[in-house]
Design an enzyme around this catalytic site. Structure first.
Site, PDB file in Angstrom:
ATOM      1  N   THR A  54      -1.749   5.606   2.158  1.00 29.59           N
ATOM      2  CA  THR A  54      -3.024   4.993   2.167  1.00 29.59           C
ATOM      3  C   THR A  54      -3.042   4.096   3.213  1.00 29.59           C
ATOM      4  OG1 THR A  54      -2.913   4.824  -0.157  1.00 29.59           O
ATOM      5  CG2 THR A  54      -4.291   3.254   0.725  1.00 29.59           C
ATOM      6  N   LEU A 108       0.976  -1.275   0.073  1.00 28.62           N
ATOM      7  CA  LEU A 108       0.205   0.193   0.052  1.00 28.62           C
ATOM      8  C   LEU A 108       0.927   1.103   0.145  1.00 28.62           C
ATOM      9  CD1 LEU A 108      -2.866  -0.572   2.797  1.00 28.62           C
ATOM     10  CD2 LEU A 108      -3.071  -1.031   0.065  1.00 28.62           C
ATOM     11  N   ASP A 109       0.367   2.226  -0.757  1.00 30.26           N
ATOM     12  CA  ASP A 109       1.253   3.599  -0.533  1.00 30.26           C
ATOM     13  C   ASP A 109       1.400   3.942   0.801  1.00 30.26           C
ATOM     14  OD1 ASP A 109       1.368   3.541  -3.509  1.00 30.26           O
ATOM     15  OD2 ASP A 109      -0.362   4.970  -3.504  1.00 30.26           O
ATOM     16  N   ARG A 110       2.582   4.622   1.046  1.00 21.20           N
ATOM     17  CA  ARG A 110       2.756   5.158   2.317  1.00 21.20           C
ATOM     18  C   ARG A 110       1.463   5.897   3.018  1.00 21.20           C
ATOM     19  NH1 ARG A 110       6.928   8.043   5.561  1.00 21.20           N
ATOM     20  NH2 ARG A 110       8.540   7.963   3.452  1.00 21.20           N
ATOM     21  N   ARG A 123      -5.249   6.805  -7.544  1.00 20.01           N
ATOM     22  CA  ARG A 123      -4.927   8.288  -7.663  1.00 20.01           C
ATOM     23  C   ARG A 123      -4.975   8.936  -9.022  1.00 20.01           C
ATOM     24  NH1 ARG A 123       0.131   7.708  -3.860  1.00 20.01           N
ATOM     25  NH2 ARG A 123       0.192  10.242  -4.102  1.00 20.01           N
TER      26      ARG A 123
END
Length: 295
Positions: A135, A131-133, A231
């Site tokens: 998110t 997961l993105d930082r 995104r």
């Protein structure tokens, strides 16, 4: 290290009454807090439900507050499910999944690796997806390389549902729709929509849960799992995820990225059992809609 209390279940019982019987002088609220803080393991799984049904032969272990499970070292990471093959967590925002050149210490992977090694120094964790930082939400780790490979090699067959909630800017008009584009990565590591045939295909389905004149809350389902897919797709339809300056957002009412991995359902790579996990929509997301509706 202080020894962890272990109780053996002799007959079927619900977890909270079982624990109350084992800790007669502790008080109901203190015993319940053991569950709330994720300090109770049944077999190899952390269990937080008061009404979890214990079977004869089960082993109940109480993790000490001094263990990594109870320390600030968990950095907001909550273990949702654990067995001999897998760990499923609820990752907080602003925490990296795995180390980068810039940050090697405070990552979900490192925190959980310490957690499993505290009980078994030889244990290892393997990252399955990221997961993105910024998110938050559900993320899965494997406890062996074989399980990791099985999940990654058969990802499309294993993953039954992977859904997010996104708080985006503006009122999204179409109640539900699908975005299908080709994506490429720029030299600055930013994804962008490219010409058909150039890059990789990305498919995102979304449905409006709630909207106001300024914000919309969406249920988003990924058909493909490209980098920053939600995104860049939200930006491409003119409704950037709030707090996502990189992809066109101009507002940040929640002081974080408005993206949360809410649902994860998959076939267990060893047992074949279908497991489904769902977390709550973050309170900040709903508060923004409520405040905007009444302003």
């Amino acid at each position: 290290m202080q020894k962890q209390p272990i109780f053996h279940v002799r007959e079927e019982a619900h977890l909270l009454p079982f624990l109350l019987e084992k800790y007669p002088g502790k008080g109901r609220n203190k015993v319940k807090s053991l569950l709330t803080r994720g300090q109770v393991m049944v077999g190899n799984r952390v269990v937080t439900r008061h009404d979890h049904l214990l079977a004869a032969g089960d082993k109940v272990t109480i993790l000490q507050t001094g263990s990594v499970q109870g320390r600030e070292a968990m950095a907001g990471v909550k273990i949702i499910y654990e067995d001999e093959s897998l760990l499923v967590i609820n990752k907080p925002p602003r925490l990296l999944s795995i180390a980068t050149d810039e940050e090697k210490e405070r990552t979900a992977y490192r925190i959980l690796n310490e957690y499993v090694q505290e009980r078994n120094p030889r244990a290892r964790l393997f990252i399955v997806h990221r997961l993105d930082r910024d998110t938050s939400g559900l993320m899965m780790f494997a406890k062996s390389e074989a399980v990791k490979n099985q999940l990654q090699d058969h990802w499309k067959d294993v993953i039954l549902e992977r859904s997010y909630v996104a708080l985006v800017e503006g009122a999204v008009e179409e109640k539900q729709s699908t975005i299908k584009t080709w994506l490429k990565e720029s030299s600055t590591k930013t994804m962008y929509v490219s010409q058909p045939g150039d890059g990789v295909v990305a498919i995102t389905h979304y449905q409006v849960i709630e909207r106001t004149s300024e914000y919309s809350l969406l249920a988003v389902q990924l058909e493909t799992g490209r980098k920053n897919q939600i995104r860049v797709h939200m930006q491409s339809i003119g409704h950037s995820v709030v707090g996502d300056k990189r992809y066109g957002s101009r507002k940040n009412p929640i002081a974080r990225l408005g993206l949360h991995a809410q649902i994860l359902a998959f076939k267990h790579p060893i047992t074949g059992e279908t497991l489904r996990f769902e977390t709550k929509i973050p309170n900040q997301f709903q508060r923004v809609l409520h405040e905007n509706k009444h302003s």
